[in-house]
Design a protein around this motif. Structure first.
Motif, PDB file in Angstrom:
ATOM      1  N   ARG A 178      38.279   0.859  22.884  1.00 38.04           N
ATOM      2  CA  ARG A 178      39.470   1.090  23.737  1.00 38.04           C
ATOM      3  C   ARG A 178      40.835   1.703  22.922  1.00 38.04           C
ATOM      4  O   ARG A 178      40.958   1.422  22.249  1.00 38.04           O
ATOM      5  CB  ARG A 178      39.737  -0.045  23.868  1.00 38.04           C
ATOM      6  N   GLY A 179      40.973   2.820  23.564  1.00 38.32           N
ATOM      7  CA  GLY A 179      42.139   3.258  22.859  1.00 38.32           C
ATOM      8  C   GLY A 179      41.980   4.532  21.619  1.00 38.32           C
ATOM      9  O   GLY A 179      42.555   3.978  21.376  1.00 38.32           O
ATOM     10  N   VAL A 180      40.612   4.347  21.257  1.00 42.99           N
ATOM     11  CA  VAL A 180      40.239   5.033  19.485  1.00 42.99           C
ATOM     12  C   VAL A 180      41.044   6.469  19.474  1.00 42.99           C
ATOM     13  O   VAL A 180      40.861   7.071  19.870  1.00 42.99           O
ATOM     14  CB  VAL A 180      38.784   5.039  19.512  1.00 42.99           C
ATOM     15  N   THR A 181      41.871   6.574  18.781  1.00 42.89           N
ATOM     16  CA  THR A 181      42.097   7.897  18.020  1.00 42.89           C
ATOM     17  C   THR A 181      42.151   7.934  16.650  1.00 42.89           C
ATOM     18  O   THR A 181      42.055   7.073  15.545  1.00 42.89           O
ATOM     19  CB  THR A 181      43.312   7.817  17.911  1.00 42.89           C
ATOM     20  N   VAL A 182      41.675   8.881  15.962  1.00 48.54           N
ATOM     21  CA  VAL A 182      40.762   9.518  14.803  1.00 48.54           C
ATOM     22  C   VAL A 182      41.407  10.815  14.330  1.00 48.54           C
ATOM     23  O   VAL A 182      41.350  11.825  14.864  1.00 48.54           O
ATOM     24  CB  VAL A 182      39.056   8.938  14.749  1.00 48.54           C
ATOM     25  N   ARG A 183      42.054  10.712  13.153  1.00 53.24           N
ATOM     26  CA  ARG A 183      43.086  11.608  12.809  1.00 53.24           C
ATOM     27  C   ARG A 183      42.151  12.111  11.197  1.00 53.24           C
ATOM     28  O   ARG A 183      41.993  11.267  10.552  1.00 53.24           O
ATOM     29  CB  ARG A 183      44.480  11.773  13.025  1.00 53.24           C
ATOM     30  N   PHE A 184      42.465  13.064  11.020  1.00 55.36           N
ATOM     31  CA  PHE A 184      41.894  14.048   9.914  1.00 55.36           C
ATOM     32  C   PHE A 184      43.497  14.793   9.366  1.00 55.36           C
ATOM     33  O   PHE A 184      43.145  16.016   9.746  1.00 55.36           O
ATOM     34  CB  PHE A 184      40.673  14.223   8.940  1.00 55.36           C
ATOM     35  N   GLY A 185      44.429  14.070   9.081  1.00 55.38           N
ATOM     36  CA  GLY A 185      45.751  14.467   8.283  1.00 55.38           C
ATOM     37  C   GLY A 185      46.032  14.817   9.752  1.00 55.38           C
ATOM     38  O   GLY A 185      45.970  14.266  10.756  1.00 55.38           O
ATOM     39  N   ALA A 186      46.358  16.661  10.200  1.00 57.75           N
ATOM     40  CA  ALA A 186      46.591  16.955  11.007  1.00 57.75           C
ATOM     41  C   ALA A 186      46.311  17.292  12.368  1.00 57.75           C
ATOM     42  O   ALA A 186      46.333  17.097  13.420  1.00 57.75           O
ATOM     43  CB  ALA A 186      48.021  18.706  10.982  1.00 57.75           C
ATOM     44  N   LYS A 187      44.800  16.891  11.557  1.00 58.23           N
ATOM     45  CA  LYS A 187      43.621  17.567  13.159  1.00 58.23           C
ATOM     46  C   LYS A 187      43.693  16.060  13.851  1.00 58.23           C
ATOM     47  O   LYS A 187      43.117  15.033  13.348  1.00 58.23           O
ATOM     48  CB  LYS A 187      42.785  17.502  12.051  1.00 58.23           C
ATOM     49  N   THR A 188      43.672  15.562  14.914  1.00 61.41           N
ATOM     50  CA  THR A 188      43.152  15.100  15.736  1.00 61.41           C
ATOM     51  C   THR A 188      41.618  15.419  16.551  1.00 61.41           C
ATOM     52  O   THR A 188      41.907  16.163  17.083  1.00 61.41           O
ATOM     53  CB  THR A 188      44.633  14.616  16.994  1.00 61.41           C
TER      54      THR A 188
END
Ligand SMILES: Nc1ncnc2c1ncn2[C@@H]1O[C@H](COP(=O)(O)OP(=O)(O)OP(=O)(O)O)[C@@H](O)[C@H]1O
Length: 289
Positions: A32-42
């Motif tokens: 639920r509501g998962v957000t993954v970023r690498f640096g500035a990149k979502t």
């Protein structure tokens, strides 16, 4: 079907209750509501997902949309910046050691390219998870590993071979045998049929379906293989725009109005398929949508 006396029972049980969906079906994975970023990149943003007991769920989407990232995040190999992921009702990332161990005992993973240890024989590769999680005699481990070799349709003489001596299809089966080593409830497969010829890929799909039917195995499968999606998957999730764009059975994919989904499921390679032995779906030729 877990071998008795292999792990202290108190360490193999989860402290939380199973998660269920509105219809009462057990949900093995709930994001639920998962957000993954690498640096500035979502890569993933506010992603929701349910994978239920006993289903083969296929994950598809354009290259680079985050299918492997999502898989690795569920397995705790990537960090997420927001959201929750429950596996068997457990927030694995924040769980105590006992619950993490119990979750790890119930999942198996087949990474892309098989990822067998090249210095170990097939038998020894299958025994790696047993050595890590169970306390068994060498004789019992040999017997269990040989059962897995049978289960995935390899000949017993593959047991003493090294990965370099195996064909691509045999490597996939050996890697699947290792993923099944602990009698998991769910297996994660990352591109399991990539690199196989069509007959080898169809045989592998057949094997996965047999395991679902006979063991009640749940399967989380990242794939680009249309045949796998059409023939093996009970449900499909399309990743795009950093989330699950659409999920459902093949019929939902065929009706969904989105440029990529249309071009993929009605494109040149789409064909008449029999899905799940239940319905015949006539796809429209040449991208007619
Ligand atoms: N550890 C990492 N650090 C930085 N960027 C990463 C990392 N892992 C993945 N990415 C980026 O995340 C994006 C999604 O990658 P991912 O491998 O999940 O795509 P995919 O949908 O599985 O693609 P494919 O279908 O080609 O296998 C890519 O842009 C990739 O470069």
């Amino acid at each position: 079907m877990h071998a008795e006396g292999t792990i202290p029972v108190e360490n193999a049980r989860l402290s939380s209750a199973a998660t269920r969906d509105e219809s009462g079906k057990e949900v093995f994975i709930r994001a639920r509501g998962v957000t993954v970023r690498f640096g500035a990149k979502t890569i993933l943003e506010n992603l929701d997902l349910d994978v239920r007991r006993g289903e083969i769920m296929g994950f598809v989407g354009p290259s680079g949309t985050g299918k492997s990232v999502l898989l690795r995040t569920i397995l705790g190999l990537n960090q997420k910046q927001a959201g929750t992921i429950e596996v068997f009702g457990v927030d694995y990332e924040n769980a105590n050691d006992r619950d993490r161990l119990a979750v790890e005992r119930r999942w198996g993973v087949l990474f892309q390219h098989g990822a067998l240890f090249s210095s170990l024989t097939v038998l020894e590769n299958i025994q790696v998870p047993m050595r890590e999680y169970l306390r068994l005699s060498p004789k019992l481990m040999d017997e269990l590993a040989r059962l897995k070799i049978d289960l995935v349709g390899l000949a017993q003489d593959a047991a003493d071979k090294y990965p370099s001596e195996l064909s691509g299809g045999m490597i996939k089966r050996a890697a699947l045998a290792r993923a099944l080593s602990l009698d998991p409830d769910i297996v994660f497969l990352d591109e399991p049929t990539s690199g196989l010829d069509p007959i080898g890929a169809a045989d592998f799909d057949e094997l996965i379906m047999t395991l679902r039917d006979t063991l009640g195995l749940s399967v989380y499968m990242v794939t680009h293989d249309l045949d796998s999606l059409f023939q093996a998957c009970d449900r499909i999730a399309v990743l795009g725009d950093r989330k699950v764009l659409v999920e459902g059975p093949l019929s939902t994919m065929l009706e969904y109005d989105h440029p990529w989904v249309k071009s993929y499921f009605h494109g040149k390679r789409a064909r008449t398929v029999v899905h799940n032995g239940k319905s015949v779906v006539q796809s429209k030729p040449n991208g007619a949508g």
